[in-house]
Scaffold this motif. Sequence first.
Motif, short mmCIF file in Angstrom:
data_model
loop_
_atom_site.label_atom_id
_atom_site.label_comp_id
_atom_site.label_asym_id
_atom_site.label_seq_id
_atom_site.Cartn_x
_atom_site.Cartn_y
_atom_site.Cartn_z
N UNK A 558 0.83 -1.21 0.00
CA UNK A 558 0.00 0.00 0.00
C UNK A 558 0.86 1.25 0.00
N UNK A 559 1.97 1.20 0.74
CA UNK A 559 2.89 2.34 0.76
C UNK A 559 3.49 2.56 -0.63
N UNK A 560 3.79 1.48 -1.36
CA UNK A 560 4.31 1.62 -2.71
C UNK A 560 3.28 2.29 -3.62
N UNK A 561 2.02 1.87 -3.50
CA UNK A 561 0.99 2.46 -4.35
C UNK A 561 0.73 3.91 -3.97
N UNK A 562 0.82 4.22 -2.67
CA UNK A 562 0.68 5.61 -2.24
C UNK A 562 1.80 6.46 -2.84
N UNK A 563 3.02 5.90 -2.91
CA UNK A 563 4.12 6.64 -3.52
C UNK A 563 3.84 6.93 -4.99
N UNK A 564 3.24 5.95 -5.68
CA UNK A 564 2.87 6.17 -7.08
C UNK A 564 1.89 7.33 -7.21
N UNK A 565 0.84 7.30 -6.38
CA UNK A 565 -0.19 8.34 -6.46
C UNK A 565 0.37 9.70 -6.06
N UNK A 566 1.21 9.71 -5.03
CA UNK A 566 1.79 10.98 -4.58
C UNK A 566 2.67 11.58 -5.66
N UNK A 567 3.47 10.73 -6.29
CA UNK A 567 4.35 11.21 -7.36
C UNK A 567 3.54 11.73 -8.54
N UNK A 568 2.45 11.02 -8.85
CA UNK A 568 1.61 11.47 -9.95
C UNK A 568 0.94 12.80 -9.66
N UNK A 569 0.47 12.97 -8.43
CA UNK A 569 -0.16 14.24 -8.05
C UNK A 569 0.85 15.39 -8.09
N UNK A 570 2.08 15.11 -7.67
CA UNK A 570 3.13 16.14 -7.70
C UNK A 570 3.43 16.56 -9.14
N UNK A 571 3.47 15.58 -10.03
CA UNK A 571 3.73 15.90 -11.44
C UNK A 571 2.61 16.75 -12.02
N UNK A 572 1.36 16.42 -11.66
CA UNK A 572 0.23 17.20 -12.17
C UNK A 572 0.29 18.64 -11.67
N UNK A 573 0.65 18.81 -10.39
CA UNK A 573 0.76 20.16 -9.84
C UNK A 573 1.89 20.93 -10.52
N UNK A 574 3.00 20.23 -10.83
CA UNK A 574 4.11 20.90 -11.51
C UNK A 574 3.72 21.38 -12.90
N UNK A 575 2.91 20.58 -13.59
CA UNK A 575 2.47 20.98 -14.92
C UNK A 575 1.52 22.17 -14.85
N UNK A 576 0.68 22.17 -13.78
CA UNK A 576 -0.27 23.27 -13.64
C UNK A 576 0.46 24.58 -13.33
#
Length: 576
Positions: A558-576
């Motif tokens: 679950x921690x691995x999947x949370x890292x995936x989601x967190x990284x994805x959210x960070x990338x989306x914020x960076x693009x915005x």
Amino acid sequence: MDAEIFYVIVGAVAVAAVARWRGWPAPLLVTIVALAASFLPFVPEVDIDGHLLLNLVLPPLLYSAALDVSFVGFKRSLPQIRRLGVTLVLLTALAVGFVAWWIFPALTLPGALLLGAIVAPPDAVSAAAIGRKLGLPRRIMTVLSGESLINDATSLTLYRVFAAILAGATLTVWDGIWQFLLAVVVGVVVGLVFGIVLHQLRMRISDPVVIGTFGLLAPFGAYAIAEHLLGSGVLAVVAMGLYVGFNAPRTDYTTRQQEKPLWLSADLLLESFVFAYIGLQFPRVLRDLGSESVGHILLLSGAVLLVVLVVRPLYVYPTSAWSNFQDRRRLARMDRGIASGDFDKRREQSSRWSRYSAEELRSQIVRERMAGLQLTWKDNAVISWAGMRGVVTLATALAAADLASLDSDASHAIVVVAFIVTVATLLLQGLTLPMLIRGLGIASDVDQAEDEKALEAVKEKSRAAGKAFLAEKRLEWEATHGQVDMPLFDAFTKRMTRVEKDTDEAQRVGDAANQPSYEDLVALSRGWLQVRRDILLAERDAGNLDEEVMRELLTAMDAEELALDTRGATREQGRA
């Protein structure tokens, strides 16, 4: 009164926090501090209706405990759990009832049996806390936890039967048996319905806050509806918790991550209040004790305490020995059948057994049906001494004090005896149980060795499943992206657990039109995680991997999947 209860809760949680910080059993320290505080003039006397206390505190505590219990382990240990949670409660109630009637005839026989039903069920909250702290083997923890989940149902059913007799109802033994069976069936059915509905909501709603709220409300609903239908609210909550807990690995990881700290906080809050409430009842007990019958009631209390302490080991050891003897006889018959070939003939004729070899089936039966062989005399010593009473005993005693069919002397005696037995067992057994465990040298080393062996087997199966999964995905990627990106695929899959670095690196490799995107790589990682989860569930369901070990591994995934989601959210914020 509302402010007073708030102050009690805050003080109890503060004491429990100190106990957790120092590594002490929190229930015992909270009870001791509350007992001492009850002598202070400015400390309020908390007076809560017993029925209200049961309805507000018992459902969430039972549900939380059931979520953590291994269903596979519960099923294996069911014969032991059933003996302790049903038969022992009944025998304790009868023994206490007849002794109390002999010493205090004013109780009457139905009133004395009512007292027996009240003090019969142990509360394993403090025993479980001590056991986890000292590393009790899982086989003992499963039995103690399972007993605490069902013995309250037996006790409360007996309480209703004896209360009805006190009120003038004419009930036979068969009527009592019918009421018990009705309580069991209705309670389990209601609990399973609630569990299925809640699980479906957990599978379909992705908002963990909403699901957590439903989870907080569901135990109260299951308990209330089951009691309204003359079933056991306790068994309804337990059945729901076991079902939801067993299927929790199939839900979204965010639900599990939200749920665990939520229930840990609820447990700390409720348990702290319950044990503080027990200690703060001392002034009321002194008031009910009176001056005329002090010696008589204290004699009754001492006798009842002695009975509940003695009956448990006198029951545990003979029944455990008899169960082990029966298990050995069944195993010997099976070995004779395997040697003669008769067992193979019957196995081949059974659609259920035909897929197993004789030795595999023998191993499975030993593992699933003969858990009694795993308990030694040392294990039984710990189980015999882990009989501390708790909130159910005190709450039902306070509820019984309001029964119109009991006179004031009898109701006062019941409250005093219940309080003394509860506090005495908490302090006497709770304080000496750690010394007993250390003195017997019982530890969870065997569990660790078995867990390591099971983990190696799971890792081997995970590697095999992973190779098959990646081979299939490699063919798909080759067809979609072409040969140019296959080195990227191979490099990425070698370090699958470091998704953040690999996915970022992948985005910096070339700008071919058919290059796999970040989302493609994340999807590959999610698929790999799902393969590993499926292996864990399959091994758990087959009984090859303990549920506690599976949950630890699942938390890491679950921690691995949370890292995936967190990284994805960070990338989306960076693009915005």
